[in-house]
Design a protein around this motif. Structure first.
Motif, mmCIF file in Angstrom:
data_model
loop_
_atom_site.group_PDB
_atom_site.id
_atom_site.type_symbol
_atom_site.label_atom_id
_atom_site.label_comp_id
_atom_site.label_asym_id
_atom_site.label_seq_id
_atom_site.Cartn_x
_atom_site.Cartn_y
_atom_site.Cartn_z
ATOM 1 N N ALA A 29 0.827 -1.206 0.000
ATOM 2 C CA ALA A 29 0.000 0.000 0.000
ATOM 3 C C ALA A 29 0.862 1.257 0.000
ATOM 4 O O ALA A 29 0.520 2.265 -0.629
ATOM 5 C CB ALA A 29 -0.919 -0.004 1.220
ATOM 6 N N ALA A 30 2.016 1.202 0.694
ATOM 7 C CA ALA A 30 2.881 2.384 0.811
ATOM 8 C C ALA A 30 3.591 2.713 -0.496
ATOM 9 O O ALA A 30 3.999 3.859 -0.704
ATOM 10 C CB ALA A 30 3.904 2.180 1.924
ATOM 11 N N ILE A 31 3.762 1.719 -1.383
ATOM 12 C CA ILE A 31 4.419 1.997 -2.669
ATOM 13 C C ILE A 31 3.408 2.005 -3.816
ATOM 14 O O ILE A 31 3.795 2.080 -4.978
ATOM 15 C CB ILE A 31 5.535 0.979 -2.975
ATOM 16 N N GLY A 32 2.139 1.929 -3.481
ATOM 17 C CA GLY A 32 1.122 1.985 -4.520
ATOM 18 C C GLY A 32 1.093 0.766 -5.409
ATOM 19 O O GLY A 32 0.672 0.835 -6.559
ATOM 20 N N GLY A 33 1.567 -0.376 -4.896
ATOM 21 C CA GLY A 33 1.606 -1.597 -5.689
ATOM 22 C C GLY A 33 0.447 -2.527 -5.399
ATOM 23 O O GLY A 33 -0.307 -2.332 -4.444
ATOM 24 N N GLN A 34 0.298 -3.551 -6.226
ATOM 25 C CA GLN A 34 -0.740 -4.557 -6.031
ATOM 26 C C GLN A 34 -0.235 -5.653 -5.096
ATOM 27 O O GLN A 34 0.953 -5.984 -5.098
ATOM 28 C CB GLN A 34 -1.144 -5.177 -7.368
ATOM 29 N N THR A 94 0.946 -9.841 -9.954
ATOM 30 C CA THR A 94 0.856 -8.778 -8.959
ATOM 31 C C THR A 94 2.246 -8.228 -8.723
ATOM 32 O O THR A 94 3.218 -8.679 -9.333
ATOM 33 C CB THR A 94 0.237 -9.321 -7.655
ATOM 34 N N ASN A 95 2.361 -7.228 -7.845
ATOM 35 C CA ASN A 95 3.673 -6.665 -7.510
ATOM 36 C C ASN A 95 4.283 -7.354 -6.297
ATOM 37 O O ASN A 95 5.457 -7.720 -6.315
ATOM 38 C CB ASN A 95 3.562 -5.163 -7.252
ATOM 39 N N LEU A 96 3.493 -7.528 -5.249
ATOM 40 C CA LEU A 96 3.971 -8.209 -4.052
ATOM 41 C C LEU A 96 3.098 -9.429 -3.812
ATOM 42 O O LEU A 96 1.884 -9.308 -3.616
ATOM 43 C CB LEU A 96 3.928 -7.288 -2.822
ATOM 44 N N LEU A 97 3.720 -10.591 -3.833
ATOM 45 C CA LEU A 97 2.994 -11.848 -3.662
ATOM 46 C C LEU A 97 3.428 -12.511 -2.359
ATOM 47 O O LEU A 97 4.616 -12.783 -2.156
ATOM 48 C CB LEU A 97 3.283 -12.788 -4.828
ATOM 49 N N LEU A 98 2.474 -12.776 -1.484
ATOM 50 C CA LEU A 98 2.752 -13.508 -0.256
ATOM 51 C C LEU A 98 2.378 -14.964 -0.458
ATOM 52 O O LEU A 98 1.205 -15.298 -0.650
ATOM 53 C CB LEU A 98 1.966 -12.925 0.921
ATOM 54 N N MET A 120 3.306 6.426 -0.623
ATOM 55 C CA MET A 120 4.392 7.392 -0.504
ATOM 56 C C MET A 120 5.279 7.397 -1.749
ATOM 57 O O MET A 120 6.067 8.311 -1.942
ATOM 58 C CB MET A 120 5.248 7.070 0.727
ATOM 59 N N LEU A 121 5.161 6.347 -2.560
ATOM 60 C CA LEU A 121 5.935 6.235 -3.789
ATOM 61 C C LEU A 121 5.029 5.700 -4.887
ATOM 62 O O LEU A 121 4.055 4.999 -4.612
ATOM 63 C CB LEU A 121 7.107 5.257 -3.631
ATOM 64 N N THR A 122 5.376 6.009 -6.102
ATOM 65 C CA THR A 122 4.749 5.341 -7.240
ATOM 66 C C THR A 122 5.694 4.234 -7.707
ATOM 67 O O THR A 122 6.865 4.193 -7.318
ATOM 68 C CB THR A 122 4.503 6.317 -8.397
ATOM 69 N N LEU A 123 5.193 3.350 -8.541
ATOM 70 C CA LEU A 123 6.054 2.300 -9.080
ATOM 71 C C LEU A 123 7.160 2.894 -9.946
ATOM 72 O O LEU A 123 8.251 2.335 -10.041
ATOM 73 C CB LEU A 123 5.216 1.304 -9.882
ATOM 74 N N GLU A 124 6.880 4.052 -10.554
ATOM 75 C CA GLU A 124 7.919 4.738 -11.342
ATOM 76 C C GLU A 124 9.024 5.261 -10.423
ATOM 77 O O GLU A 124 10.212 5.200 -10.764
ATOM 78 C CB GLU A 124 7.307 5.887 -12.148
#
Length: 332
Positions: free
Chosen positions: A66-71, A108-112, A205-209
């Motif tokens: 959530a903090a980096i705007g990722g999935q 996705t971006n982060l997979l648990l 707080m960050l975008t993926l870019e």
């Protein structure tokens, strides 16, 4: 080693500080895990996390996403899982009379991957392709996963019944293995206090870019040849402890760490230097990551198990026996 002319500390102690501060509004006490997650994000590596249930491993990954705007996606691994449950598959649509490709949760971006050792070998190998190649093959179609892509897999060290231990070849694909312990009394008090309050709403707080730009800066962090030599000496010492005066450990080590460990050690040290506000790597950056990078790559003998010698013991003694290069600040 000599720090090059122009090497300097970047403004601000930690370029990732705002992201970590946002995550710590929810997560209490897991500073080491959060730092290793940041290192993995900045280097494109994957994490294997070992800890008992209830230590906020899932919450840490979700909050970081959530903090980096990722999935973020979470998969609970079970013995009845099949590869298509991860990667997706071909589904027949009766209304059109055609097969359609559906994408699974690995896109996705982060997979648990929760309790990864509970899934059978076919499922583990399907995840391995995604981790290594950053792509999924469904039928004759090859699909790339989003960038960045980080797998955080967990293992429960308590239970072994009904599990499928990861083979050494797959464990070696994880950049680091982080062992998460219980919080202390003060941290647990804060955890309980936060649990009875309304959950914090997280703002990216960050975008993926932004993250991609940070990854590029990490790739430009200076690594002195003496640092590379230090990493090589550390890793080779795990294969032949007697070469660094640790002959008593030879009978405990069946196989040492692979060259992939050396690469991960240097790459992780670059990211850690970046997080600490430097554009050059120092020996302590390697030393701080050595346990996490090496512990899961050692194959110990049955004699080590009998004598209660674990991988952390071997790596710690190797760290104490391999001399670090002397740092010479140019112009000092």
């Amino acid at each position: 080693m000599t720090v090059p002319t122009g090497a300097a500390r970047r403004p601000g102690a930690n370029p990732f500080e705002e992201v970590l501060f946002e995550v710590k509004r929810t997560i209490v006490g897991q500073d080491s895990l959060l730092e290793r997650m940041a290192v993995a994000l900045l280097t494109g590596g994957h994490l294997l996390v070992e800890g008992v249930p209830g230590l906020a491993k899932t919450l840490a990954v979700r909050t970081l996403a959530a903090a980096i705007g990722g999935q973020f996606q979470r998969i609970q691994f079970t013995p009845d899982l099949v590869p298509a449950d991860l990667t997706g598959g071909r589904v027949y649509r009766q209304n059109t009379g055609e097969f359609e490709t559906t994408r699974g949760p690995v896109f996705t971006n982060l997979l648990l991957a929760d309790e990864i050792n509970r899934a059978p070998a076919k499922v583990q190998s399907a995840l391995l392709e995604v981790m290594q190649e950053r792509q999924v093959t469904i039928g004759r179609e090859t699909l790339a996963v989003p960038t960045p892509f980080l797998v955080l897999a967990t293992q429960n060290p308590i239970e072994s019944e009904g599990t499928y231990p990861l083979p050494e070849a797959q464990v070696d694909r994880f950049m680091m293995k982080v062992v998460v312990g219980y919080p202390n009394a003060a941290e647990e008090h804060a955890i309980v206090q936060r649990s009875i309050e309304p959950p914090a709403e997280h703002v990216p707080m960050l975008t993926l870019e932004d993250l991609a730009a940070m990854q590029a800066r990490v790739g430009g962090t200076y690594v002195d040849p003496a640092i590379v030599d230090y990493a090589v000496r550390l890793v080779t010492a795990t294969r032949s402890p007697a070469a660094v005066g640790l002959g008593d450990l030879d009978r405990y080590v069946t196989y040492g760490a692979s060259p992939r460990a050396t690469i991960a050690l240097v790459a992780g040290a670059r990211a850690l230097a970046f997080l600490r506000g430097r554009d050059y790597v120092l020996p302590p950056d390697l030393g701080d990551l050595a346990l996490d990078v090496l512990r899961h790559r050692l194959v110990l003998s049955y004699e080590a198990l009998a004598d209660d010698v674990d991988a952390d013991t071997v790596v710690t003694r190797v760290l104490g026996s391999v001399p670090a290069p002397r740092v010479v600040l140019q112009g000092a």
